[in-house]
Write a protein that holds these residues in place. Structure first.
Motif, PDB file in Angstrom:
ATOM      1  N   HIS A  36       0.825  -1.216   0.000  1.00 51.25           N
ATOM      2  CA  HIS A  36       0.000   0.000   0.000  1.00 51.25           C
ATOM      3  C   HIS A  36       0.857   1.261   0.000  1.00 51.25           C
ATOM      4  N   ILE A  37       1.922   1.269   0.784  1.00 50.73           N
ATOM      5  CA  ILE A  37       2.797   2.443   0.791  1.00 50.73           C
ATOM      6  C   ILE A  37       3.327   2.695  -0.615  1.00 50.73           C
ATOM      7  N   ILE A  38       3.829   1.660  -1.242  1.00 47.24           N
ATOM      8  CA  ILE A  38       4.463   1.803  -2.553  1.00 47.24           C
ATOM      9  C   ILE A  38       3.443   2.123  -3.640  1.00 47.24           C
ATOM     10  N   LEU A  39       2.401   1.301  -3.750  1.00 52.52           N
ATOM     11  CA  LEU A  39       1.458   1.456  -4.870  1.00 52.52           C
ATOM     12  C   LEU A  39       0.373   2.503  -4.616  1.00 52.52           C
ATOM     13  N   ASP A  40      -0.288   2.424  -3.485  1.00 48.73           N
ATOM     14  CA  ASP A  40      -1.340   3.409  -3.219  1.00 48.73           C
ATOM     15  C   ASP A  40      -0.737   4.812  -3.142  1.00 48.73           C
ATOM     16  N   GLY A  41       0.418   4.907  -2.495  1.00 52.19           N
ATOM     17  CA  GLY A  41       1.074   6.206  -2.391  1.00 52.19           C
ATOM     18  C   GLY A  41       1.393   6.800  -3.751  1.00 52.19           C
ATOM     19  N   ALA A  42       1.991   5.991  -4.620  1.00 54.31           N
ATOM     20  CA  ALA A  42       2.331   6.486  -5.967  1.00 54.31           C
ATOM     21  C   ALA A  42       1.077   6.841  -6.758  1.00 54.31           C
ATOM     22  N   PHE A  43       0.042   6.008  -6.648  1.00 55.67           N
ATOM     23  CA  PHE A  43      -1.208   6.289  -7.353  1.00 55.67           C
ATOM     24  C   PHE A  43      -1.836   7.588  -6.862  1.00 55.67           C
ATOM     25  N   LEU A  44      -2.005   7.711  -5.553  1.00 58.40           N
ATOM     26  CA  LEU A  44      -2.671   8.897  -5.007  1.00 58.40           C
ATOM     27  C   LEU A  44      -1.891  10.178  -5.289  1.00 58.40           C
ATOM     28  N   CYS A  45      -0.580  10.126  -5.113  1.00 61.55           N
ATOM     29  CA  CYS A  45       0.225  11.322  -5.369  1.00 61.55           C
ATOM     30  C   CYS A  45       0.217  11.685  -6.855  1.00 61.55           C
ATOM     31  N   SER A  46       0.336  10.685  -7.717  1.00 60.62           N
ATOM     32  CA  SER A  46       0.312  10.946  -9.160  1.00 60.62           C
ATOM     33  C   SER A  46      -1.021  11.553  -9.571  1.00 60.62           C
ATOM     34  N   ARG A  47      -2.096  10.938  -9.121  1.00 58.79           N
ATOM     35  CA  ARG A  47      -3.426  11.439  -9.479  1.00 58.79           C
ATOM     36  C   ARG A  47      -3.647  12.859  -8.972  1.00 58.79           C
ATOM     37  N   ALA A  48      -3.060  13.187  -7.831  1.00 58.58           N
ATOM     38  CA  ALA A  48      -3.231  14.536  -7.278  1.00 58.58           C
ATOM     39  C   ALA A  48      -2.513  15.599  -8.103  1.00 58.58           C
ATOM     40  N   VAL A  49      -1.350  15.283  -8.659  1.00 57.84           N
ATOM     41  CA  VAL A  49      -0.544  16.309  -9.331  1.00 57.84           C
ATOM     42  C   VAL A  49      -0.711  16.350 -10.847  1.00 57.84           C
ATOM     43  N   ILE A  50      -1.204  15.298 -11.443  1.00 58.09           N
ATOM     44  CA  ILE A  50      -1.331  15.259 -12.905  1.00 58.09           C
ATOM     45  C   ILE A  50      -2.197  16.392 -13.461  1.00 58.09           C
ATOM     46  N   PRO A  51      -3.333  16.757 -12.843  1.00 65.11           N
ATOM     47  CA  PRO A  51      -4.116  17.865 -13.421  1.00 65.11           C
ATOM     48  C   PRO A  51      -3.300  19.147 -13.605  1.00 65.11           C
ATOM     49  N   HIS A  52      -2.478  19.513 -12.626  1.00 58.20           N
ATOM     50  CA  HIS A  52      -1.634  20.706 -12.768  1.00 58.20           C
ATOM     51  C   HIS A  52      -0.645  20.528 -13.915  1.00 58.20           C
TER      52      HIS A  52
END
Length: 180
Positions: free
Chosen positions: A118-134
């Protein structure tokens, strides 16, 4: 980044998850050296995060410390909003957060397996999804997912880590296919 303009990242903001030790700390310092404002993320190592911040600021850079569990969707959303307010939208994301502990497979609980993945995958997914719109809005951005050779070679007592990092490699290919 040798051979590039010394301040080639001026005006950019970089978020490094797990930025207080080893490769995360080194990445934060290097990106700062090239002019990026640095968002230092940690889940709980506040003193170490503040030390990295002081080191960046002593060299003339800008940095902020953001305490957030990258597996918590609301915490990631709040962290991204705070970074945007303080340093500007995230232009460079380095997904480095992980727990690389060694546990013999027959002693590895399902709970611990899930926690690390979860740290590795969920973290990367959530952070990526948060910054991609910008990144899409401005037409420029970089996401770097820190993996390793272990998921290709396999090292004893790291089944949980390699499972997460192997998934991270697949996530990287999917993000690249969709957004490049």
């Amino acid at each position: 980044m040798s051979g590039t303009d010394e301040k080639s990242l001026a005006g950019k903001t970089a978020l490094i998850t797990g930025a207080v030790r080893r490769s995360g700390r080194a990445t934060a310092l290097e990106l700062a050296r090239f002019g990026a404002a640095i968002a230092i993320n940690t889940r709980r190592s506040v003193d170490e995060a503040e030390a990295v911040k002081r080191e960046i600021e002593a060299a003339g850079g800008r940095a902020g410390v953001y305490i957030a569990d990258v597996t918590d969707e609301q915490a990631v959303t709040d962290m991204n909003a705070a970074i945007t307010k303080d340093l500007g939208g995230v232009d460079i994301l380095v997904n480095n957060a992980a727990d690389r502990g060694r546990i013999p497979t027959l002693e590895l609980s399902l709970e611990e397996f899930h926690r690390v993945v979860h740290i590795i995958l969920d973290g990367a997914f959530l952070c990526s999804r948060a910054v991609i719109p910008h990144m899409l809005e401005q037409g420029w951005g970089r996401i770097v997912n820190i993996s390793g050779s272990g998921n290709l070679v396999g090292y004893a007592e790291r089944l949980h880590v390699h499972a997460g990092k192997g998934g991270l490699d697949a996530m990287t290919r999917s993000l690249s296919s969709e957004f490049c």
